[in-house]
Design a protein around this motif. Structure first.
Motif, short mmCIF file in Angstrom:
data_model
loop_
_atom_site.label_atom_id
_atom_site.label_comp_id
_atom_site.label_asym_id
_atom_site.label_seq_id
_atom_site.Cartn_x
_atom_site.Cartn_y
_atom_site.Cartn_z
N ASN A 272 -0.47 19.44 -5.66
CA ASN A 272 -0.42 20.23 -6.89
C ASN A 272 -1.30 19.67 -7.99
OD1 ASN A 272 1.54 22.12 -5.97
ND2 ASN A 272 3.08 20.53 -6.21
N GLY A 273 -1.63 18.39 -7.90
CA GLY A 273 -2.43 17.76 -8.94
C GLY A 273 -1.66 17.50 -10.22
N TYR A 274 -0.33 17.57 -10.15
CA TYR A 274 0.51 17.34 -11.32
C TYR A 274 1.16 15.97 -11.26
CZ TYR A 274 0.52 22.26 -12.69
OH TYR A 274 0.17 23.50 -13.11
N SER A 275 1.23 15.32 -12.40
CA SER A 275 2.10 14.16 -12.54
C SER A 275 3.49 14.71 -12.74
CB SER A 275 1.69 13.32 -13.75
OG SER A 275 2.70 12.36 -14.04
N PHE A 276 4.44 14.23 -11.96
CA PHE A 276 5.82 14.70 -12.06
C PHE A 276 6.60 13.94 -13.13
CE2 PHE A 276 4.75 15.76 -7.57
CZ PHE A 276 4.75 17.12 -7.73
N VAL A 277 5.88 13.17 -13.94
CA VAL A 277 6.50 12.41 -15.03
C VAL A 277 5.97 12.98 -16.34
CG1 VAL A 277 6.85 10.12 -16.05
CG2 VAL A 277 6.56 10.35 -13.57
N THR A 278 6.86 13.53 -17.16
CA THR A 278 6.42 14.15 -18.41
C THR A 278 5.70 13.13 -19.29
OG1 THR A 278 8.58 13.75 -19.40
CG2 THR A 278 8.21 15.93 -18.46
N GLY A 279 4.54 13.54 -19.80
CA GLY A 279 3.79 12.69 -20.72
C GLY A 279 2.93 11.62 -20.08
N TYR A 280 2.86 11.56 -18.75
CA TYR A 280 2.08 10.53 -18.06
C TYR A 280 1.17 11.16 -17.03
CZ TYR A 280 5.07 7.07 -20.23
OH TYR A 280 5.73 6.31 -21.14
N GLY A 281 0.01 10.55 -16.84
CA GLY A 281 -0.95 11.05 -15.87
C GLY A 281 -1.92 12.02 -16.50
N MET A 282 -2.89 12.46 -15.70
CA MET A 282 -3.94 13.35 -16.20
C MET A 282 -3.42 14.77 -16.44
SD MET A 282 -6.65 11.55 -16.59
CE MET A 282 -7.91 12.78 -16.70
N ASP B 206 0.82 -1.21 0.00
CA ASP B 206 0.00 0.00 0.00
C ASP B 206 0.86 1.26 0.00
OD1 ASP B 206 -2.27 -1.58 0.03
OD2 ASP B 206 -2.59 -1.37 2.20
N ALA B 207 1.92 1.27 0.80
CA ALA B 207 2.80 2.44 0.86
C ALA B 207 3.53 2.64 -0.47
CB ALA B 207 3.81 2.28 2.00
N ALA B 208 3.94 1.56 -1.12
CA ALA B 208 4.61 1.67 -2.42
C ALA B 208 3.64 2.23 -3.46
CB ALA B 208 5.13 0.31 -2.87
N ILE B 209 2.42 1.74 -3.46
CA ILE B 209 1.41 2.22 -4.41
C ILE B 209 1.09 3.69 -4.16
CG2 ILE B 209 -1.03 2.00 -5.07
CD1 ILE B 209 -0.61 -1.08 -4.60
N ASN B 210 0.98 4.09 -2.89
CA ASN B 210 0.72 5.49 -2.57
C ASN B 210 1.85 6.38 -3.07
OD1 ASN B 210 -1.78 5.11 -1.37
ND2 ASN B 210 -0.91 4.84 0.67
N SER B 211 3.07 5.90 -2.99
CA SER B 211 4.22 6.67 -3.47
C SER B 211 4.14 6.90 -4.97
CB SER B 211 5.53 5.94 -3.13
OG SER B 211 5.67 5.80 -1.74
N VAL B 212 3.82 5.85 -5.71
CA VAL B 212 3.70 5.97 -7.17
C VAL B 212 2.52 6.87 -7.51
CG1 VAL B 212 3.29 4.71 -9.31
CG2 VAL B 212 4.84 3.78 -7.59
N ASP B 213 1.41 6.73 -6.78
CA ASP B 213 0.25 7.60 -7.01
C ASP B 213 0.64 9.07 -6.83
OD1 ASP B 213 -1.42 5.49 -7.53
OD2 ASP B 213 -2.39 5.50 -5.55
N TYR B 214 1.43 9.35 -5.80
CA TYR B 214 1.89 10.73 -5.56
C TYR B 214 2.67 11.25 -6.76
CZ TYR B 214 4.65 14.58 -3.72
OH TYR B 214 5.26 15.79 -3.55
N ILE B 215 3.61 10.47 -7.25
CA ILE B 215 4.45 10.89 -8.37
C ILE B 215 3.60 11.11 -9.63
CG2 ILE B 215 6.30 10.12 -9.94
CD1 ILE B 215 7.30 11.03 -7.19
N LEU B 216 2.54 10.30 -9.80
CA LEU B 216 1.72 10.38 -11.00
C LEU B 216 0.55 11.35 -10.89
CD1 LEU B 216 1.78 6.67 -12.19
CD2 LEU B 216 3.03 8.63 -13.13
N GLY B 217 0.47 12.11 -9.80
CA GLY B 217 -0.52 13.17 -9.75
C GLY B 217 -1.43 13.25 -8.56
N ARG B 218 -1.44 12.25 -7.69
CA ARG B 218 -2.28 12.36 -6.49
C ARG B 218 -1.45 13.08 -5.41
NH1 ARG B 218 -4.61 7.17 -3.67
NH2 ARG B 218 -2.67 7.39 -2.54
N ASN B 219 -1.35 14.39 -5.58
CA ASN B 219 -0.57 15.23 -4.67
C ASN B 219 -1.25 16.59 -4.59
OD1 ASN B 219 0.53 16.94 -6.91
ND2 ASN B 219 1.55 15.03 -7.48
#
Length: 88
Positions: free
Chosen positions: A53-63, A38-51
């Motif tokens: 700022n609402g931004y995915s920190f990976v160019t070209g991925y996420g909403m 669960d903690a690993a998944i939450n970390s990836v979710d954060y990077i991909l936009g559940r933060n």
């Protein structure tokens, strides 16, 4: 505890988050404790936009992916004709 109260956001902090997520995923594989997964998944979710700022920190991925990461090449500091950042 899965939370490190001393964790600070600093240069490269998203890399630190993903590195910790990989360790948590390995811990889940070895120990089978779902809280690690669960903690690993939450970390990836954060990077991909559940933060906040609402931004995915990976160019070209996420909403809502970042478009202008701070990088000397991709920020076009050296030459404004350089291409946009690649996905990933």
């Amino acid at each position: 505890s899965l939370h490190n109260r001393d964790f600070q956001y600093e240069w490269g902090s998203n890399g630190n988050i993903i590195n910790r997520a990989m360790i948590l995923a390995f811990a889940y594989e070895i120990l089978g404790d779902k809280s690690y997964a669960d903690a690993a998944i939450n970390s990836v979710d954060y990077i991909l936009g559940r933060n906040a700022n609402g931004y995915s920190f990976v160019t070209g991925y996420g909403m809502n992916p970042i478009k202008h990461p701070h990088h000397r090449f991709w920020a076009k500091i050296l030459d404004p004709n350089y291409p946009a950042p690649i996905d990933g």
